[in-house]
Design a protein around this motif. Structure first.
Motif, PDB file in Angstrom:
ATOM      1  N   VAL A 111       0.719  -1.271   0.005  1.00 27.38           N
ATOM      2  CA  VAL A 111      -0.134  -0.139   0.110  1.00 27.38           C
ATOM      3  C   VAL A 111       0.785   1.286   0.070  1.00 27.38           C
ATOM      4  CG1 VAL A 111      -1.982   1.083   1.077  1.00 27.38           C
ATOM      5  CG2 VAL A 111      -1.764  -1.380   1.231  1.00 27.38           C
ATOM      6  N   ASN A 112       1.034   1.810  -1.088  1.00 26.02           N
ATOM      7  CA  ASN A 112       2.036   2.893  -1.466  1.00 26.02           C
ATOM      8  C   ASN A 112       1.340   4.204  -1.156  1.00 26.02           C
ATOM      9  OD1 ASN A 112       0.560   2.133  -4.003  1.00 26.02           O
ATOM     10  ND2 ASN A 112       1.275   3.868  -4.613  1.00 26.02           N
ATOM     11  N   GLY A 113       0.265   4.325  -0.773  1.00 26.89           N
ATOM     12  CA  GLY A 113      -0.446   5.700  -0.681  1.00 26.89           C
ATOM     13  C   GLY A 113      -1.844   5.464  -0.148  1.00 26.89           C
ATOM     14  N   PRO A 114      -2.485   6.611  -0.332  1.00 27.70           N
ATOM     15  CA  PRO A 114      -4.183   6.617  -0.021  1.00 27.70           C
ATOM     16  C   PRO A 114      -4.703   5.055  -0.433  1.00 27.70           C
ATOM     17  CG  PRO A 114      -3.616   8.747  -0.685  1.00 27.70           C
ATOM     18  CD  PRO A 114      -2.313   7.880  -0.953  1.00 27.70           C
ATOM     19  N   ARG A 173     -13.709   8.058   9.040  1.00 22.36           N
ATOM     20  CA  ARG A 173     -12.419   8.370   9.334  1.00 22.36           C
ATOM     21  C   ARG A 173     -11.302   7.772   8.523  1.00 22.36           C
ATOM     22  NH1 ARG A 173      -9.054   7.357  13.679  1.00 22.36           N
ATOM     23  NH2 ARG A 173     -10.326   5.458  14.323  1.00 22.36           N
ATOM     24  N   ILE A 174     -10.263   8.835   8.386  1.00 25.42           N
ATOM     25  CA  ILE A 174      -8.958   8.444   7.394  1.00 25.42           C
ATOM     26  C   ILE A 174      -8.150   8.178   8.393  1.00 25.42           C
ATOM     27  CG2 ILE A 174      -7.527   8.950   5.700  1.00 25.42           C
ATOM     28  CD1 ILE A 174     -10.258   8.942   4.425  1.00 25.42           C
ATOM     29  N   ILE A 175      -7.596   6.876   8.587  1.00 17.92           N
ATOM     30  CA  ILE A 175      -6.457   6.700   9.462  1.00 17.92           C
ATOM     31  C   ILE A 175      -5.037   6.666   8.739  1.00 17.92           C
ATOM     32  CG2 ILE A 175      -8.015   5.475  10.915  1.00 17.92           C
ATOM     33  CD1 ILE A 175      -6.941   2.917  10.032  1.00 17.92           C
ATOM     34  N   ASP A 176      -4.172   6.941   9.507  1.00 19.56           N
ATOM     35  CA  ASP A 176      -2.798   6.871   8.783  1.00 19.56           C
ATOM     36  C   ASP A 176      -2.116   5.538   8.951  1.00 19.56           C
ATOM     37  OD1 ASP A 176      -1.636   6.661  11.320  1.00 19.56           O
ATOM     38  OD2 ASP A 176      -1.075   8.739  11.577  1.00 19.56           O
ATOM     39  N   ALA A 177      -1.006   5.198   8.584  1.00 14.60           N
ATOM     40  CA  ALA A 177      -0.372   3.879   8.562  1.00 14.60           C
ATOM     41  C   ALA A 177      -0.004   3.341   9.869  1.00 14.60           C
ATOM     42  CB  ALA A 177       0.999   4.038   7.469  1.00 14.60           C
TER      43      ALA A 177
END
Length: 267
Positions: A111-114, A173-177
């Motif tokens: 998973v390289n990005g959004p 909700r958007i979560i980070d890595a």
């Protein structure tokens, strides 16, 4: 099949599938990319020299999910009355989860990005998820007045648990890595520039195991998700009986015994 929407490479026994529409952030709802992903999965499934599939995206995004412009103009798979749209989903994007779920080789999402909406779900369709530190994840369908139409309700709760999956889907909700790592959505976070290298290292570790055994192990793990213990044990016995008669098992036994004998001579 000549691919236009994806890149498909063989690296030894590892297949690398790259979504190659960075201009639309690797949206998944076009018939072209759906058909090519499905075809690539079938190629890997039929060829027993493949042991692992790595799936990633070209450009800054893994996949932004559905094509919002098509939704706005009610084009492509979003055209027609409700009955027609239902069929568009069934004959369109839902072919992707079926193709990946039917694939017996282990799969790794790099998973390289959004990875948003259907992009998040696409990562969940893989067995292992490794995230770049630039990755973001969002089960954001409800924010557009939609539900996960591509299998997210099946995959996400099995990975992060029912309650956490509901929270992510309800809040959008958007979560980070790093939060994705904490909740078990991904197994590892790597520096962005080393993502593919790290995924290939893991794929190479997997590919060292016998291909037939890997395929049966994956299928057993998937079947066991919806089975009782008794059913799982019965299936395990059947698969194990097949394994005992493979040439790979004999070769592995001989190598193990040879190493033991060498160690004894050194003692």
């Amino acid at each position: 099949m000549a691919y236009q929407e994806i890149l498909f490479e063989r690296k030894g026994s590892i297949a690398v599938l790259t979504l190659n529409r960075p201009d639309i952030r690797n949206a998944l709802t076009d018939e072209g990319i759906i058909g090519e992903i499905e075809d690539a999965c079938q190629v890997v499934q039929r060829d027993f020299s493949f042991s692992v599939l790595v799936l990633t995206g070209a450009g800054p995004a893994f996949s932004a999910g559905g094509n919002i412009k098509d939704m706005e103009r009610k084009g492509g798979m979003f055209s027609g009355n409700p009955s027609e749209i239902r069929e568009n989903y069934r004959r369109g994007i839902q072919r992707i989860p079926l193709a990946l779920h039917r694939l017996d080789v282990p799969t790794i999402a790099a998973v390289n990005g959004p990875a948003i909406g259907a992009g998040c779900d696409l990562s969940c369709m893989c067995d292992i998820r490794i995230a770049s530190d630039k990755a973001r994840f969002g089960e954001t369908f409800a924010s557009l007045g939609l539900i996960p139409g591509d299998g997210g309700a099946f995959f996400l709760p099995r990975i992060v648990g029912f309650s956490k999956a509901c929270e992510l889907a309800f809040t959008c909700r958007i979560i980070d890595a790093h939060e994705a790592l904490r909740i078990g959505l991904v197994t590892e976070v790597t520096p962005h520039e080393k993502l593919l290298e790290r995924c290939m290292e893991i794929a190479s570790e997997i590919a060292r195991q016998p291909s037939a055994t890997l395929r049966m192990t994956k299928r057993l793990f998937h079947f066991a998700q919806g089975k009782t213990l008794e059913e799982t044990l019965e299936l395990s016995a059947s698969f194990q009986a097949l394994c005992h008669h493979t040439p790979e098992h004999r070769t592995a036994l001989e190598a193990f015994i040879s190493r033991q004998n060498q160690n004894r001579r050194k003692e």
